[in-house]
Design a protein around this motif. Structure first.
Motif, PDB file in Angstrom:
ATOM      1  N   ASP A 151       8.538   0.597   5.380  1.00 36.73           N
ATOM      2  CA  ASP A 151       7.480   1.485   6.269  1.00 36.73           C
ATOM      3  C   ASP A 151       7.575   0.732   7.667  1.00 36.73           C
ATOM      4  N   VAL A 152       7.412  -0.555   7.766  1.00 40.34           N
ATOM      5  CA  VAL A 152       7.282  -0.931   9.138  1.00 40.34           C
ATOM      6  C   VAL A 152       8.711  -0.903   9.842  1.00 40.34           C
TER       7      VAL A 152
ATOM      8  N   ARG B 249       4.416   8.569   3.420  1.00 44.19           N
ATOM      9  CA  ARG B 249       4.536   8.814   4.661  1.00 44.19           C
ATOM     10  C   ARG B 249       5.303  10.262   5.004  1.00 44.19           C
TER      11      ARG B 249
ATOM     12  N   ARG C  13      -0.693  -3.615   5.645  1.00 48.49           N
ATOM     13  CA  ARG C  13       0.738  -4.422   6.053  1.00 48.49           C
ATOM     14  C   ARG C  13       1.061  -4.557   7.490  1.00 48.49           C
ATOM     15  N   ARG C  14       1.068  -3.215   8.098  1.00 44.85           N
ATOM     16  CA  ARG C  14       1.503  -3.026   9.548  1.00 44.85           C
ATOM     17  C   ARG C  14       0.831  -3.998  10.200  1.00 44.85           C
TER      18      ARG C  14
ATOM     19  N   ARG D 152       8.994  -7.981  12.370  1.00 41.69           N
ATOM     20  CA  ARG D 152       8.079  -8.566  11.561  1.00 41.69           C
ATOM     21  C   ARG D 152       7.227  -7.601  10.580  1.00 41.69           C
ATOM     22  N   ALA D 153       7.220  -8.065   9.330  1.00 44.03           N
ATOM     23  CA  ALA D 153       6.586  -7.479   8.135  1.00 44.03           C
ATOM     24  C   ALA D 153       5.642  -8.390   7.613  1.00 44.03           C
ATOM     25  N   GLY D 154       4.313  -8.297   7.581  1.00 41.55           N
ATOM     26  CA  GLY D 154       3.237  -9.147   6.927  1.00 41.55           C
ATOM     27  C   GLY D 154       3.386 -10.432   7.668  1.00 41.55           C
ATOM     28  N   ARG D 155       3.777 -11.363   6.980  1.00 40.15           N
ATOM     29  CA  ARG D 155       3.868 -12.713   7.590  1.00 40.15           C
ATOM     30  C   ARG D 155       5.459 -13.228   7.434  1.00 40.15           C
TER      31      ARG D 155
ATOM     32  N   ALA E 144      -1.096  -6.763   9.261  1.00 37.50           N
ATOM     33  CA  ALA E 144      -1.474  -7.865   8.555  1.00 37.50           C
ATOM     34  C   ALA E 144      -1.399  -9.236   9.199  1.00 37.50           C
TER      35      ALA E 144
ATOM     36  N   SER F 259       6.651  -1.231   1.741  1.00 37.53           N
ATOM     37  CA  SER F 259       5.584  -1.509   3.118  1.00 37.53           C
ATOM     38  C   SER F 259       6.623  -2.177   4.066  1.00 37.53           C
TER      39      SER F 259
ATOM     40  N   ASP G 162      -0.980   0.689   5.960  1.00 37.79           N
ATOM     41  CA  ASP G 162      -1.515   0.464   7.063  1.00 37.79           C
ATOM     42  C   ASP G 162      -1.993  -0.906   7.192  1.00 37.79           C
TER      43      ASP G 162
END
Lengths: 306, 233
Positions: free
Chosen positions: B79-80, B107, A165-166, B7-10, A168, B76, A163
């Motif tokens: 997951d995105v 999930r 990270r989505r 986009r995932a994190g930065r 961040a 993660s 959650d």
């Protein structure tokens, strides 16, 4: 922000500064003392930075070349995309090797545990080792918010991470404060035994000024490491340590400890050559609270260096 | 095939659209050191859209600044990607299988099922590798530090993913919470975590008769039999 302007009795700015390249990041390294002397490497803890050693380092620099690094995502070092423990450990090994000769190694809190792990992996690069209250969380984990928090399952914990990270990248950073004084007072909540003058001095080096006010330089993402790690792995992970270790603690209750004495003893029981020392009247931040006494203990353990 | 950056994190990861069709999506997760081009599949075997992502440090995805690769971070990112396609089924090979298990257990509302295939990075370590630590990290450091200037291809730092720890009770916690996990036959010996989740009620095994991962996923999950609004997150 403007150039640092504050002074504090006993504090001295580094005499030399350099950059260490670490897997594509530039890490800030400061030095005090004779460049030809035996190096003493200082590794700070979570949310701190190398300039928190501005009082301790000059005391050690009477005998040693003192080398302090801003960890990944802290101080003036670059921010990383993620912060697994082992990469911080590798960065410490890289720093040791950049000194060109074996060094003493001193770490505090997170930096203390990582320093022990670095000495396990690079025994030929470390002469003597000091861990200042970096013996990991208690078996149930740190609970600074108090008890009564229900234990979450591993998938639930990973769900929290997902959650976070989505969202961040669009999350705001640390809260900002209108003045540096307000930021120093925020830090005093964690360090109630430090004078505001001393807090102001090292907070200035760990702070930046934005359009909205003053805030921390450190990357808010540093706390969001993740993995199946367990506190009971700490002791066995230190069993191969060949370097003599001084385990230094305070005596007073604090935000981050101390963890129960029997837990420290159980973890240190895996280490072949370990001695214990305490600095009376200090909490978790031993070296920030009593730098003169801490320097005395360190010099007693490391020798006079030459 | 269309590819879009997610986009995932930065950082950004590449999500490849292998098949455009109405229906329940299938997301493919490749093995350690590989990329989405490794898949030798017939996407049309799946009665719905098929996607393949490149993990960070692999294929067309960005390398992580500072090189901090670990499976939960890859999960993660997956997951995105899963959220961006509206949920669906997941098939992973090697480290992608481990990531698929983490994703399916975390999930269950969005991952309808996970197909776990053998491949590079399947094993990991059951406990912290104390012996390896005692031998020093020279070799690891040397391999990680080599040629990080390459603009494309695989980041040498992804080798960290082979050193991650995968305790049995960690694996079973995710397998037990997943809606459905299907194991194919694995190389012998199977990693301890793989052997441990075999006996769980949510885990099935297949003889892996189908010739590619998409056909196998279609055979074991039979998504055409599901109501079309089933696993849409």
């Amino acid at each position: 922000m403007s150039a640092a302007s504050l002074s504090y009795p006993g504090a001295a700015a580094p005499e030399r500064s350099r950059w260490l390249d670490s897997f594509g990041l530039r890490l800030r390294v400061h030095e005090w003392g004779d460049p030809e002397a035996t190096p003493v490497v200082l590794i700070h803890g979570m949310f701190d930075h190398a300039r928190t050693f501005d009082v301790l380092a000059p005391l050690l620099a009477e005998h040693y070349r003192v080398v302090a690094m801003d960890a990944r995502g802290h101080g003036d070092s670059d921010w990383a995309e993620s912060y697994p423990w082992i990469v911080d450990v590798f960065a410490i090994v890289q720093l040791l090797r950049s000194n060109g000769r074996p060094s003493h190694l001193v770490g505090h809190s997170k930096g203390g545990g990582q320093s022990v792990d670095a000495a396990v992996r690079a025994p030929d690069d470390v002469l003597r080792l000091v861990d200042i209250d970096g013996f990991g969380p208690p078996p149930e984990g740190f609970r600074p918010d108090g008890d009564g928090v229900p234990q979450r399952t591993q998938p639930e914990i990973l769900g929290d991470f997902f959650d976070w990270r989505r969202h961040a990248s669009d999350r705001r950073g640390w809260r900002t404060y209108p003045t540096l004084d307000e930021l120093a007072k925020r830090r005093r909540q964690q360090n109630p035994r430090l004078s505001l003058e001393w807090l102001r001095y090292f907070t200035e080096h760990g702070a930046k000024e934005t359009n909205d006010g003053f805030t921390w330089k450190s990357d808010p993402h540093t706390v969001r490491g993740y993995g199946p790690w367990r506190p009971e792995w700490i002791g066995p992970g230190w069993a191969p340590l060949r370097v003599p270790l001084l385990a230094l603690t305070g005596t007073e209750p604090d935000t981050w400890g101390p963890i129960p004495e029997e837990v420290i003893e159980e973890r240190l029981a895996h280490v072949a050559h370990v001695e214990r020392a305490r600095v009376d009247g200090t909490g978790h931040f031993v070296h920030l609270e009593k730098p003169v006494e801490t320097a005395r203990v360190l010099l007693d353990w490391l020798g006079d260096g030459r | 095939m269309r590819t879009r950056p997610i986009r995932a994190g930065r950082h950004h990861i590449a999500l490849h659209h292998l098949r455009e069709a109405p229906g329940v999506p299938l997301l493919l997760l490749h093995g350690l050191g590989g990329s989405s081009v490794d898949w030798d599949v017939r996407p049309e075997a799946w009665p719905g859209p098929v996607f393949a992502m490149d993990f960070p440090g692999h294929g067309e995805s960005a390398w992580l600044a500072g090189g901090g690769y670990y499976p939960e971070l890859l999960a993660s990112d997956a997951d995105v990607a899963l959220a961006s396609i509206g949920g669906g089924f997941v098939a992973g090979a090697g480290v992608g299988a481990w990531v698929a298990l983490l994703l399916a257990g975390t999930r269950p509302d969005e991952a309808a099922g996970a197909l776990l295939l053998p491949g590079p990075g399947l094993h990991g370590l059951p406990t912290p590798d104390v012996d390896d630590a005692a031998r020093g990290s020279d070799a690891a450091l040397a391999s990680f530090e080599g040629s990080r200037d390459a603009p494309r291809g695989t980041d040498p730092m992804v080798a960290m993913l082979e050193k991650d720890v995968r305790p049995i009770d960690y694996a079973t916690a995710f397998a037990a919470r997943a809606r459905r996990v299907v194991l194919t036959s694995s190389p012998e010996p199977a990693p301890p975590w793989w052997a441990a989740i075999r006996s769980l009620a949510t885990v099935d095994q297949t003889a892996a008769a189908a010739r590619d991962a998409v056909s196998l996923a279609a055979a074991v999950f039979r998504p055409a039999e599901l109501p079309t609004d089933a696993p849409r997150g």
